[in-house]
Every structure is written in structure tokens, then in C-alpha cells.
Design an enzyme around this catalytic site. Structure first.
Site, PDB file in Angstrom:
ATOM      1  N   SER A 177       0.832  -1.197   0.000  1.00  0.00           N
ATOM      2  CA  SER A 177       0.000   0.000   0.000  1.00  0.00           C
ATOM      3  C   SER A 177       0.873   1.256   0.000  1.00  0.00           C
ATOM      4  CB  SER A 177      -0.956  -0.040   1.196  1.00  0.00           C
ATOM      5  OG  SER A 177      -1.927   0.960   1.112  1.00  0.00           O
ATOM      6  N   ASP A 276      -9.467  -4.279  -5.407  1.00  0.00           N
ATOM      7  CA  ASP A 276      -8.776  -3.112  -4.855  1.00  0.00           C
ATOM      8  C   ASP A 276      -9.084  -1.872  -5.686  1.00  0.00           C
ATOM      9  OD1 ASP A 276      -7.064  -1.387  -3.583  1.00  0.00           O
ATOM     10  OD2 ASP A 276      -5.255  -2.568  -3.947  1.00  0.00           O
TER      11      ASP A 276
END
Length: 333
Positions: A177, A276
Site C-alpha cells: 500500500s 482493490d
């Protein structure tokens, strides 16, 4: 039925900006982090993996620290000069939550280290909004330079695990991330600036990288794009970023961004997940690296039907195990 009364002198603090279920910032400067796992101590030998860990200080000013992980060495290689690959890892959390010392990251790194047989340095960088970007980038670069300084066997700030067991010919970066975003930016910097002793980064993995941009791409929704959580978050952590959400640090393919051909490593692994919200940005990054003229090897690994950073939150699923196995394979060659 019990009655309740309201204190007439109680004042409610005004919220300046909020990302629901993530972070809340009040006008008086108070920060309330709405997610995050509790801190856990390092362990001499983790009962599940046999990995040992310890916390070290890299810098007092600014405050930078790290948790080091050493796998259980077999009897045949349990020698003081036995060398194993080094992984410098940057945790996720949108640059403003989580920690190298949190339960999630500790469990996650234990698994990666045990399966990869690497010495890991999980960097505790300063968080926004108390420390706005580019502070985290600078902290992680400082941490990487600290790691490579051990090649000279300097008595200053030296750590025996790195000195005795670190193979500086096999240095890797990794992150999830926001941590994957850091990996990209550190790898670019390593292509321009030298590390101690001429150490080179062999490879880097970017898992669910936090990249974004002003204009939606792929499956990203046009409606509300400018008010997306990814945009709101960037405005919190780097409000003065030149170019805003199209700053090259968050949008590495924006016109004028540094060429991806300059990435300072030999191989890349980009991991994306089907559910995502930043999935298409990771794919675009992979494709842009391939087209950039970069001389290394880049691979895309996609896990369908999974959400952002899923493998750190639930490490026991088959998909999570497969991701960690892929990391281990990447770090062993």
C-alpha cells in the site's frame, strides 16, 4: 429506565477533515486514528515461526527506528559469518496509521522472514499529519542508508545481525500500500544517488501500491473521483504537494515524472488484487515500467476476488499464503 443528562459546559470539537473508518482530524489539530492494530513487543523466538526480532534506533533527530527480524538459522549454517539476503520493508497504512511495531505487521513479517530466510528491517517512519510528506520518504531513505552503512563494519550505530548475517549483494526492498509507494520512490532515488559502499538493490516488491491521479483510469469511477478516499488521503498527508494528486510521487506516470527507466534495482514484482480500488494503478505502473526502457525484469502477480492488502489482515487463507509464498520465491533469487 435510566435518564441521561447533557453537561451544558461540554463542547464538541469541530472536525476539519475525516475519512470514515480511517482517520479524523479536528480543527484544534487533534488526530484520531480510527483503525490500527495494537503494538506488540519483539520476540526472541516467535513460537510459530522461530523468527527472532528486536527493536533498534536508527536516528534520534528525526526519530526513526526499526524492528529487525532474523530467521531461525539451521545448525549447519549457524555461524557468525553466515550471510542471508536483506529485506528493507516499509509498512502500509496510508502514511498516517499503523506501525512497524503493530500486531499485524509483526505477524506478517514473521511469516515473510521465516519462509524467505531473509534478514528483515521493518522501518518505523514518521506519520502524517503530524509529520507531512515528504518526511516518510526521507526517513525511509535514511533507514536504507543506515542499513547499507553496515557493509563498512563501522562501530557507530552498527547492529551485529546486519554485520554478521547481512548479504549486501542481495539487498531487497518491499512494501504494501503506502509502503509500496515508498518502495517506488526509494528505488527511483537509488537510481540517482549512491548507497554506502556502492551497494545495489537487487529487487523490490510493490504490493497493492498506493498510486492515484487527477484523471480516472480503467474501472475507476468518474463521478466523485476528486472526492475519492485516495484523493482525500493525499490532501491530508501532503497538502502542499506540487501538482497535488498528480505529483509524481503519487502518480508516477504523469507527464513530467521521472523516467521509470531510472529505477535503481534489477527486478520488480508488482502485486495487485481484483477488488482493490487502486488495482488499475498498479497494472498501469507495471505496464509503464515495461515500456520505459528499464533494463530490469518486471512481473505482475494478480489475486482475483480479494481486496486491498488482504494478505496482511488474514494470513491463514489460501490466497494469503500464496502471496507470501510468491514473496518468498522472489526474495530467494
Amino acid at each position: 429506565m435510566a435518564s441521561t443528562t447533557t453537561n451544558p459546559y461540554t463542547t464538541t470539537k469541530e472536525i476539519a477533515i475525516e475519512i470514515p473508518k480511517f482517520i479524523r482530524i479536528y480543527k484544534d489539530g487533534t488526530v484520531e486514528r480510527l483503525i490500527g492494530s495494537p503494538f506488540v513487543p519483539p520476540s526472541l523466538q516467535d513460537p510459530d515461526t522461530g523468527v527472532s526480532s528486536k527493536d533498534i534506533t536508527i536516528s534520534d533527530n528525526p526519530s526513526i527506528s526499526a524492528r529487525l527480524y532474523l530467521p531461525k538459522l539451521t545448525q549447519s549454517n549457524n555461524q557468525e559469518n553466515q550471510k542471508i539476503p536483506i529485506l528493507v520493508y516499509f509498512h502500509g497504512g496510508g502514511f498516517c496509521v499503523e506501525s512497524a511495531f503493530s500486531f499485524l505487521d509483526h505477524r506478517y513479517l514473521n511469516l515473510i522472514v521465516s519462509q524467505s530466510n531473509v534478514l528483515a528491517v521493518s522501518v518505523e517512519y514518521r506519520l502524517a499529519p503530524e509529520h507531512l510528506l515528504p518526511a516518510a520518504y526521507e526517513d525511509c531513505w535514511t533507514a536504507l542508508k543506515w542499513v547499507t552503512s553496515h557493509l563498512a563494519n563501522s562501530p557507530i550505530n552498527s547492529d551485529p545481525w546486519l554485520t554478521n548475517h547481512g548479504d549486501f549483494l542481495k539487498l531487497y526492498l518491499g512494501g504494501d500500500s503506502a509502503g509500496a509507494n515508498i518502495v517506488h520512490n526509494i528505488a527511483l532515488r537509488a537510481g540517482v544517488e549512491s548507497l554506502s559502499g556502492g551497494v545495489k538493490i537487487v529487487g523490490a516488491f510493490l504490493s497493492c501500491p498506493y498510486f492515484w491521479g487527477l484523471k480516472p483510469i480503467g474501472s475507476e469511477s468518474v463521478a466523485g473521483h476528486e472526492q475519492s478516499n485516495a484523493t482525500l488521503l493525499w490532501n491530508i498527508i501532503y497538502p502542499d504537494a506540487p501538482g497535488g494528486i498528480d505529483n509524481p510521487m503519487i502518480n508516477p506516470v504523469v507527464p513530467g515524472a521521472p523516467s521509470l527507466a531510472g529505477l535503481g534495482c534489477s527486478k520488480l514484482l508488482v502485486v495487485v488484487t481484483g477488488k482493490d480500488s487502486v488495482r488499475d494503478r498498479g497494472v498501469l505502473y507495471y505496464e509503464a515500467v515495461k515500456k520505459s526502457g528499464w533494463k530490469g525484469e518486471v512481473e505482475l502477480f494478480e489475486v482475483e476476488d480479494e481486496d486491498h492488502y488482504f494478505h496482511a489482515f488474514n494470513t491463514e487463507t489460501e490466497n494469503s499464503k500464496n502471496v507470501i509464498k510468491r514473496f518468498a520465491s522472489f526474495l530467494q533469487f
